[in-house]
Structures are given as structure tokens and as C-alpha cells.
Scaffold this motif. Structure first.
Motif, PDB file in Angstrom:
ATOM      1  N   LYS A  25      52.648  38.396  39.377  1.00  0.00           N
ATOM      2  CA  LYS A  25      51.328  38.793  38.894  1.00  0.00           C
ATOM      3  C   LYS A  25      50.255  37.955  39.575  1.00  0.00           C
ATOM      4  O   LYS A  25      50.417  36.755  39.738  1.00  0.00           O
ATOM      5  CB  LYS A  25      51.225  38.635  37.383  1.00  0.00           C
ATOM      6  CG  LYS A  25      52.145  39.577  36.610  1.00  0.00           C
ATOM      7  CD  LYS A  25      51.955  39.414  35.132  1.00  0.00           C
ATOM      8  CE  LYS A  25      52.845  40.384  34.370  1.00  0.00           C
ATOM      9  NZ  LYS A  25      52.683  40.221  32.907  1.00  0.00           N
ATOM     10  N   GLY A  26      49.077  38.645  40.021  1.00  0.00           N
ATOM     11  CA  GLY A  26      47.966  37.932  40.655  1.00  0.00           C
ATOM     12  C   GLY A  26      46.693  38.758  40.568  1.00  0.00           C
ATOM     13  O   GLY A  26      46.722  39.915  40.169  1.00  0.00           O
ATOM     14  N   GLY A  27      45.469  38.206  40.980  1.00  0.00           N
ATOM     15  CA  GLY A  27      44.193  38.919  40.966  1.00  0.00           C
ATOM     16  C   GLY A  27      43.046  37.989  40.631  1.00  0.00           C
ATOM     17  O   GLY A  27      43.174  36.777  40.711  1.00  0.00           O
ATOM     18  N   PHE A  28      41.869  38.625  40.260  1.00  0.00           N
ATOM     19  CA  PHE A  28      40.665  37.862  39.956  1.00  0.00           C
ATOM     20  C   PHE A  28      40.583  37.583  38.461  1.00  0.00           C
ATOM     21  O   PHE A  28      40.935  38.423  37.641  1.00  0.00           O
ATOM     22  CB  PHE A  28      39.409  38.623  40.378  1.00  0.00           C
ATOM     23  CG  PHE A  28      39.325  38.845  41.862  1.00  0.00           C
ATOM     24  CD1 PHE A  28      39.058  37.782  42.715  1.00  0.00           C
ATOM     25  CD2 PHE A  28      39.519  40.102  42.397  1.00  0.00           C
ATOM     26  CE1 PHE A  28      38.971  37.987  44.065  1.00  0.00           C
ATOM     27  CE2 PHE A  28      39.450  40.310  43.753  1.00  0.00           C
ATOM     28  CZ  PHE A  28      39.176  39.240  44.604  1.00  0.00           C
ATOM     29  N   SER A  29      40.058  36.444  38.157  1.00  0.00           N
ATOM     30  CA  SER A  29      39.808  36.115  36.762  1.00  0.00           C
ATOM     31  C   SER A  29      38.465  36.707  36.339  1.00  0.00           C
ATOM     32  O   SER A  29      37.677  37.167  37.168  1.00  0.00           O
ATOM     33  CB  SER A  29      39.791  34.590  36.576  1.00  0.00           C
ATOM     34  OG  SER A  29      38.690  34.027  37.286  1.00  0.00           O
ATOM     35  N   ALA A  34      32.624  37.949  37.287  1.00  0.00           N
ATOM     36  CA  ALA A  34      31.238  37.764  36.854  1.00  0.00           C
ATOM     37  C   ALA A  34      30.387  37.189  37.981  1.00  0.00           C
ATOM     38  O   ALA A  34      29.242  37.599  38.198  1.00  0.00           O
ATOM     39  CB  ALA A  34      31.188  36.860  35.630  1.00  0.00           C
ATOM     40  N   ILE A  35      30.923  36.237  38.725  1.00  0.00           N
ATOM     41  CA  ILE A  35      30.186  35.638  39.834  1.00  0.00           C
ATOM     42  C   ILE A  35      29.919  36.670  40.919  1.00  0.00           C
ATOM     43  O   ILE A  35      28.817  36.764  41.460  1.00  0.00           O
ATOM     44  CB  ILE A  35      30.964  34.435  40.395  1.00  0.00           C
ATOM     45  CG1 ILE A  35      31.010  33.311  39.358  1.00  0.00           C
ATOM     46  CG2 ILE A  35      30.333  33.940  41.701  1.00  0.00           C
ATOM     47  CD1 ILE A  35      31.911  32.149  39.752  1.00  0.00           C
ATOM     48  N   VAL A  36      30.917  37.481  41.243  1.00  0.00           N
ATOM     49  CA  VAL A  36      30.752  38.508  42.274  1.00  0.00           C
ATOM     50  C   VAL A  36      29.702  39.527  41.856  1.00  0.00           C
ATOM     51  O   VAL A  36      28.822  39.927  42.650  1.00  0.00           O
ATOM     52  CB  VAL A  36      32.092  39.202  42.555  1.00  0.00           C
ATOM     53  CG1 VAL A  36      31.902  40.409  43.461  1.00  0.00           C
ATOM     54  CG2 VAL A  36      33.076  38.226  43.198  1.00  0.00           C
ATOM     55  N   ILE A  37      29.760  39.961  40.597  1.00  0.00           N
ATOM     56  CA  ILE A  37      28.774  40.930  40.102  1.00  0.00           C
ATOM     57  C   ILE A  37      27.369  40.347  40.163  1.00  0.00           C
ATOM     58  O   ILE A  37      26.407  41.022  40.552  1.00  0.00           O
ATOM     59  CB  ILE A  37      29.129  41.365  38.667  1.00  0.00           C
ATOM     60  CG1 ILE A  37      30.435  42.185  38.676  1.00  0.00           C
ATOM     61  CG2 ILE A  37      27.988  42.171  38.036  1.00  0.00           C
ATOM     62  CD1 ILE A  37      30.965  42.512  37.299  1.00  0.00           C
TER      63      ILE A  37
END
Length: 254
Positions: A25-29, A34-37
Motif C-alpha cells: 500500500k502507498g500514495g499521498f496523505s 491539501a498542500i497541492v490543492i
């Protein structure tokens, strides 16, 4: 994001290898999303601000150009008509009108014209002497000369009136001109409004030279031709208001 992988596992010498499936399992937290948005939001806001400012500037420029073009057309017509007028027929606003700034403006001019139905009329002699057919008057109606509570001139309307008097050989100044400076009840090609948002219409005479000043003021959220001298200047005196001025000079030749 889920990753799948397959790798062989040796269970025993007798059974040989078997394939075993495993996944990670992996990905963005949530914090990373929130930072990217937030970053993309700042970029979109910046792009919108730039596009909006450009659109507003384009709209203001288009309105200013329309006003200036309209003013130039009117001034060219005046200059052309005055250039073939008679010196002796010119009647100016000698008393003038005092504005809130204390300066005096002369808001009408009348002269006789040899033009009839768009054609220059003249006598069939060796001199080509003009035949006079009517008066042309440019004026601002006096009811529009008030000022607003801030002391700024309320935009006025400029009118053009043509009065046919029939054919005659000698030019004669018009009489009782004050009675002719009226607002047309039913506009026609001979008597109509030709400009709005006029801040200043001032016509003066210096010897044989007639000088014209036409200035526009409107809320918005050197060249020579036919012997006339033109100049244009523009400033924004008040926030949301566009102001520019045109000047011309002409010498009546007939």
C-alpha cells in the motif's frame, strides 16, 4: 495506490516452486493533498487576476478609442466646413460661459456655407465665386452647463444645425442666433445631436484663424490634414473617469 508483485517461493524439494502474490500500500496523505490543492489554487487565482486585469484594460482602451475616433470625425467635419466658409459670416459666442474653474468657454459658432446637398455651389464666372445657401451652427445647449455637487462639469451634448436660406451671392452673418440654439424636438440630418459626454466645447478666433477645443469626459470602470492642425492629449483626472482633449485650428478661405 496498491502495487502487486509475484515472486516464486520454494516450499519443499518435492513440491517445487509456487507463485505467491503480495501487495504493498502507498500514495499521498491528506496533508500532502491539501498542500497541492492550495498551490494550484494560488496559481489559478494568479492566472485569473492577470486575465481579468488584461480584459479590463482592453475594455477601457476600446472605449477611449471610440470616444477619440468620434471626436476626430466631428472635428474634421467642422474644420472642413469652416475652411470653405466666409470670414465675414462667422458669428462666435463672444460673452462666453464661466465654468466652476473660473475659465471662460465660448460654446457656439455659426457660419455660412456654400454647400448644398453635399455639392459646392459656385457662380459660373471666371472667379468661381461661391454661392451661399445656408447657415451651419455648432453649439452646446445652455441647460447642460451645470456642475455636479463635486464641482465637476456634467457631460454636455454637442449639436449641429443647418438652416437653409436659399441662394445668394454675398455672405451675411446670422441674426438672433440665441433663438436658434435649441434642442431639436425631432432630430433630423439638419438638426441633431452629434456628440455626448462633452466636457468642453470652446471656439475662439485669433485674427483670421478659428481655434476649436473639444474635450470629452466619460466614466470608464501632431498631425496635419487639409491645412488644419490637430493635437490630442489624454489624462485620467479622476478614478474611473477618462478625459481627453482635441484641438484644431482652421482659416476660412472664402
Amino acid at each position: 495506490m496498491i502495487k502487486f508483485s509475484m515472486k516464486p517461493t520454494l516450499l519443499s524439494q518435492n513440491t517445487g516452486y509456487r507463485w505467491r502474490y503480495s501487495h504493498k500500500k502507498g500514495g499521498f496523505s491528506i496533508a500532502e493533498l491539501a498542500i497541492v490543492i492550495a498551490i494550484f489554487s494560488f496559481i489559478l487565482v494568479a492566472i485569473y487576476t492577470i486575465l481579468d486585469s488584461g480584459l479590463k484594460a482592453w475594455n477601457i482602451g476600446e472605449k477611449r478609442t471610440d470616444l477619440q475616433n468620434n471626436g476626430e470625425i466631428i472635428l474634421r467635419r467642422m474644420v472642413h466646413e469652416m475652411s470653405i466658409a466666409s470670414q465675414r459670416s462667422i458669428v462666435l459666442d463672444m460673452a462666453g460661459h464661466e465654468r466652476h474653474t473660473g475659465d471662460i468657454v465660448h460654446e457656439y459658432i455659426c457660419f455660412e456655407s456654400p454647400v448644398k446637398d453635399g455639392e459646392f455651389k459656385y457662380q459660373k464666372d471666371k472667379f468661381g465665386t461661391p454661392v451661399w445657401h445656408g447657415y451651419i451652427i455648432y453649439y452646446v445647449h445652455e441647460q447642460d452647463t451645470d456642475t455636479d455637487p463635486n464641482g465637476i462639469n456634467i457631460p454636455k451634448k454637442l449639436y449641429r444645425r443647418y438652416i437653409d436660406h436659399g441662394e445668394r451671392a454675398m455672405p451675411v452673418p446670422v441674426s438672433n442666433i440665441e433663438s436658434l440654439l435649441t434642442v431639436p424636438s425631432s432630430p433630423s440630418p439638419e438638426h441633431r445631436e452629434i456628440a455626448t459626454n462633452v466636457d468642453t466645447f470652446d471656439v475662439t478666433r485669433d485674427g483670421f484663424i478659428v481655434k476649436i477645443k473639444l474635450a470629452y469626459r466619460k466614466a470608464i470602470s501632431n498631425r496635419k490634414q487639409n491645412g488644419a492642425n490637430y493635437s490630442i492629449s489624454g489624462t485620467a483626472n479622476n478614478k474611473g473617469t477618462d478625459y481627453f482633449e482635441l484641438q484644431a485650428s482652421v482659416e476660412p478661405k472664402n
